[in-house]
Design an enzyme around this catalytic site. Structure first.
Site, PDB file in Angstrom:
ATOM      1  N   ARG A  82       0.834  -1.209   0.000  1.00  0.00           N
ATOM      2  CA  ARG A  82       0.000   0.000   0.000  1.00  0.00           C
ATOM      3  C   ARG A  82       0.867   1.257   0.000  1.00  0.00           C
ATOM      4  NH1 ARG A  82      -4.600   0.597   4.518  1.00  0.00           N
ATOM      5  NH2 ARG A  82      -2.778   1.014   5.832  1.00  0.00           N
ATOM      6  N   LYS A 184      -2.535   6.578   0.981  1.00  0.00           N
ATOM      7  CA  LYS A 184      -2.463   6.993   2.388  1.00  0.00           C
ATOM      8  C   LYS A 184      -1.490   8.164   2.486  1.00  0.00           C
ATOM      9  CE  LYS A 184      -2.402   4.859   6.992  1.00  0.00           C
ATOM     10  NZ  LYS A 184      -3.810   5.122   7.319  1.00  0.00           N
ATOM     11  N   GLU A 220     -16.216   6.459   3.800  1.00  0.00           N
ATOM     12  CA  GLU A 220     -15.353   6.139   4.940  1.00  0.00           C
ATOM     13  C   GLU A 220     -15.916   6.713   6.234  1.00  0.00           C
ATOM     14  OE1 GLU A 220     -11.223   6.196   4.978  1.00  0.00           O
ATOM     15  OE2 GLU A 220     -10.953   5.641   2.884  1.00  0.00           O
TER      16      GLU A 220
END
Length: 339
Positions: A82, A184, A220
């Protein structure tokens, strides 16, 4: 091994300086060998792109003390992947998976005395990050990069741990539809500070973001992913290109199907159809699983299983996941690295 004076049961989710962190620099097209250092201060150029243009990404994972005293790392290879995706999105050099994992292992070993004892519910949180540094002023990728990994013991991210709390739907967007929502990166979290603070001022645990295009679907839950349990035993979580691909969420999708016998679904979660769910929760590395008691959407407050009790499926998922992480339940192949 050193000793630390910490009341493990009273830990929250806050910074604690530990003894060592890993530090590596990228310059002239390659990473150096990296090293452990005691210095928790980062020294960078005033022209660093991380300071001006948000060229920064990070990860979060944990180390767990097992009953036999050994230490588990949970799926660090997925965190490495990620972070590599985040680096590609921001034109930063990727950290190879083996380097990423070894850096985490080295930091955990060097700070082993900070790992909370088994049975306390606390863990060692590990924070890898990469930032653009070096002398620069134009809107360009940085000439140099810094990759670091540090750690600290933590308790629950949300107060109360596995206890239902309430959330409110935000009018703000977490990320643009074709923006950096799936990476992220620091900017996503900077943008969440104001809506998060407004939710806290109204006595909610955090806010819920809807899809940026139509504002009709849940994306989210603050700094975590959403999931719901339907009346017909489906584990449902939103699917969108602007959602961060949570390692915890994908672990729960697998466990829901293969351990609990639920149908695992990634798809649309319409904000006006919350009645389809008998349980709901937020999930992530820091949050683990936080049961959602109710959601405030405009003038409507929808309660799921209970405002005071954890739903049975949510509890089973929590017990299964934590059991794997702490070594009490057999893990799927490749999920655990034993230290």
């Amino acid at each position: 091994m050193g000793k630390v004076d910490i009341k493990w049961s009273e830990l929250g989710f806050s910074y604690i300086k530990t003894d060592y962190r890993y530090l590596s620099y990228w310059k002239d097209g390659k990473w150096d060998d990296g090293e452990l250092t005691k210095d928790n201060q980062v020294h960078i150029s005033e022209g660093s792109t991380a300071l001006h243009y948000g060229q920064t990404a990070f990860e979060g994972l944990k180390a767990y003390r097992c009953k036999d005293g050994s230490i588990n790392l949970f799926r660090p290879d997925e965190n490495a992947k990620r972070l590599q995706n985040s680096c590609r999105r921001l034109l930063m050099p990727e950290i190879p998976t083996d380097v990423f994992i070894q850096a985490c292992l080295d930091v955990v070993k060097a700070n082993e005395h900070f790992i909370p004892p088994y049975g306390t519910g606390a863990t060692l949180y590990i924070r890898p990050y990469i930032v653009g540094v070096g002398d620069n002023i134009g809107v360009n990728p940085a000439p140099e990069y810094l990759f670091s990994v540090f750690c600290m013991p933590v308790g629950n991210y949300f107060k109360g741990g596995l206890a239902p709390t309430n959330f409110i739907v935000s009018e703000y967007d977490r990320a643009a539809g074709n923006g950096t929502g799936a990476a992220k990166v620091g900017g996503n979290y900077a943008a969440s500070l104001l809506p998060g603070e407004e939710a806290h001022q109204r006595k909610f645990s955090d806010c819920i973001y809807l899809d940026p295009q139509t504002h009709t679907k849940i994306e989210e839950v603050g700094a975590a992913n959403f999931f719901g349990i339907t009346k017909d035993n489906q584990f449902v979580t939103p699917l969108s290109p602007s959602i961060l691909p949570s390692i915890t969420k994908y672990s729960l999708l697998y466990l829901a199907e293969h351990r609990l016998g639920l149908k695992a679904v990634e798809g649309d979660v319409a904000i006006n159809k919350l009645g389809e769910f008998v349980e709901a929760g937020a999930c992530g590395t820091a949050a683990v699983i936080s049961p959602i008691a109710g959601i405030q959407y405009k003038d409507d407050f929808h309660v799921f299983y209970s405002e005071t009790e954890v739903g049975p499926v949510t509890r089973r998922l929590y017990d299964e996941l934590c059991g794997i992480q702490f070594g009490d339940v057999e893990a799927p192949e490749g999920w655990i690295i034993k230290i």
